[in-house]
Write a protein that holds these residues in place. Sequence first.
Motif, PDB file in Angstrom:
ATOM      1  N   PHE A 173       0.726  -1.248  -0.110  1.00 30.01           N
ATOM      2  CA  PHE A 173      -0.077  -0.102   0.102  1.00 30.01           C
ATOM      3  C   PHE A 173       0.911   1.358  -0.021  1.00 30.01           C
ATOM      4  N   TRP A 179       0.437   4.446  -7.103  1.00 27.92           N
ATOM      5  CA  TRP A 179      -0.738   5.240  -6.894  1.00 27.92           C
ATOM      6  C   TRP A 179      -0.584   6.437  -7.706  1.00 27.92           C
ATOM      7  N   VAL A 211      -8.799   3.446  -1.767  1.00 27.81           N
ATOM      8  CA  VAL A 211      -7.756   4.037  -1.021  1.00 27.81           C
ATOM      9  C   VAL A 211      -8.160   4.258   0.419  1.00 27.81           C
ATOM     10  N   ALA A 214      -6.466   1.322   2.191  1.00 26.07           N
ATOM     11  CA  ALA A 214      -4.981   1.626   2.752  1.00 26.07           C
ATOM     12  C   ALA A 214      -4.887   2.610   3.644  1.00 26.07           C
ATOM     13  N   GLY A 224      -1.175   6.746   0.261  1.00 25.79           N
ATOM     14  CA  GLY A 224      -2.785   6.839   0.110  1.00 25.79           C
ATOM     15  C   GLY A 224      -3.106   8.085   0.344  1.00 25.79           C
TER      16      GLY A 224
END
Length: 693
Positions: A173, A179, A211, A214, A224
């Motif tokens: 994550f 991301w 998200v 996360a 995140g």
Amino acid sequence: MHGRPRRPAKPEDEEAASAKAAKLRDLQAQVLHNHHARTYTKEAIGLSFKLLEINPEAYTAWNYRKLAFQHNVKELSDPEAIKSAVDDELRVVEVALRQNPKSYGAWYHRKWLLSQKLAPMDFKREFGLLDKLLKVDARNFHGWNYRRFLARFMGVPDEDELKYTMDKISDNFSNYSAWHNRSILLSNLLIQQNKGFESKQKIFSEEFELVTQALFTDPSDQSGWFYHLWLLAQTSSPDNPQLIASWPSSAAKLTSSLIKEKDEQHTLSSIWSRAVPIVLYFNEPVKGLNQSSVNLKSDLEFDKDIQWRPLTMADSGYSNCWATYLQITNECSSLQEYSVEVSLPCSDDIVSRSGSNYSCPVHFTFNIELISNNTAQGLDLFDKPVAWNCSESFPSHGNRDPIPFDLLKITSALVEQDTNWHFERLSEEIDLFRELPDDNSNFGKLTLARLLLACAAIKSRGRSLTERKGYCEEALGLFTDLIHLDPSHKQYYEDERSLVLMDKLTCDMETFMKHCSVQVQPNSAPLNHVQLCRLSLTRIGFAERLLWVQKLDLSRNSLRSVEGLEALQHLAFLNISNNQISSFTALEPLTKIISLKVLDLSFNKIGAHSIDTTRYICSSPFSHKIESSEAFEEYQKVNINVEEYWDAILFFRSLKLAQLDIKGNAVASKENFRTLVMTLIHCLKWFDGEDVN
């Protein structure tokens, strides 16, 4: 660095470092010699490889290898020989990347080689090498950038790459680069309306859920939170750029004098002259405003060569605020009134940085009243210095109402149909983040504040001002908490708090009018006056709501810059005394206000710092611009110390002030500074309260 403890160097380490540096200097000298002599022999190219093997950041060596490769490949005709030459260069890049996986020069050289398309490439091998690199360092943004390049080069569908980012995020994550890549891919897919990506609401709802998992798994990780911020921006902003304010506003009535101006004369006409500014303010930076994308129609006679220019430059010509000036050529002996129509149709020329076109047509009309008043020609508006009174309390509505507030919000009818979904989605997020444990999480409080402000922005479109104020109040409290919780980012939180406070004060007529008045003075037309003193403002926001202001008092705040004021093309009087302005560079936006006549800079911090790095944000004598060089040479002839005062020269020579106050700044006590100002501003009449004559 990065948690590794420093250890004292051993004598043998120093000897090894000295020997390596000597070898590096020798190799650099030889490569530079070969580069200048255009020597592209096998031995010469081998020296550049040895240099890059030690120091992959030797950009000149990479450039030399490009030239050598281009020179030598011209002599090859056999496809196998060409492929061999390309493979050799790729191997050099791989050696350099083993030394430094984040070498800009190495990655750029590899992309350049592939872009030449000289030989078939084994893209399976390229992706395999990337996979190995990203397993070692999953966040290497150079590797992700190269992957995007390969995907475009090969025509890999964005959907496939989106699945790859999901795999990497599932592994970790905390993979910020994954991301980030996901945000780029989703933006492309939504713009192109690919199959399965037609519904923005559906996609963003799924992304918020992803998200959020996360964030609640590891609230201390930043990756995140940044992705959530991107989602928030996409959800709370319109898909296409919109015009949110203009000056003159719809149905406004202006008065313009036809007295011919003289530099040394400060009559009414030197403020309201034959040049009438038109300002257009958008909700996001755009470019492409020109005579074809903005239509002007009037029975008024004006110069038809209309040039739109950006006032708040963002990057590559994009700006929120654009202006042009109607140069009136009419001659009349009595009062006459003319109308001006401004139309912005849907246009492919006007485009935002995201590539969205302007698709919200706007049409508005304002009137200009021309006065040929010979009696006004002898009136001196500045026969006395203008005085400021910050303690003055305004009546609730002044002597008369200023410009009708509703006329500034010209896009209220352009609210998107899916605003309800936006608000509901953000409200769910607010409820969710309020459930986070109150462990003084900086990111949690910051995200909650941003969610509240996004909801406030949506409510402003529907004019739900009571709810909007509630959101602003809560956000102000969160930023106040953050200032104390996270002192290392204090300035950022102060700036954000200032924006919220400006929003709260100017979002509705009842609140804003407590800070407004209309001043009527002898020998002067009525002035729309706004006073925003002692509010601890560090930054100016929502300038689009102040376009009509002629006299503005921002004294006794904590302003560090005046960015945003350049949009106020009607502004004639400005007081920013007793703030935290530390350089003339921070005042550069004021040079774009053609109507500015009175400026109070007293008791700031200009010149207080012996080393002021902000000076070098703007043009300097070292920028090699012809116009700047000629100007500095001119001032040197009259014994002005250009080396010391070049930033002041660039600032003051652009102003046509009648009154300037700068006392209380360190720079004001420097030798010859007064002489400098007098030389640069020929029309100055009052300087620090004294008649210059």
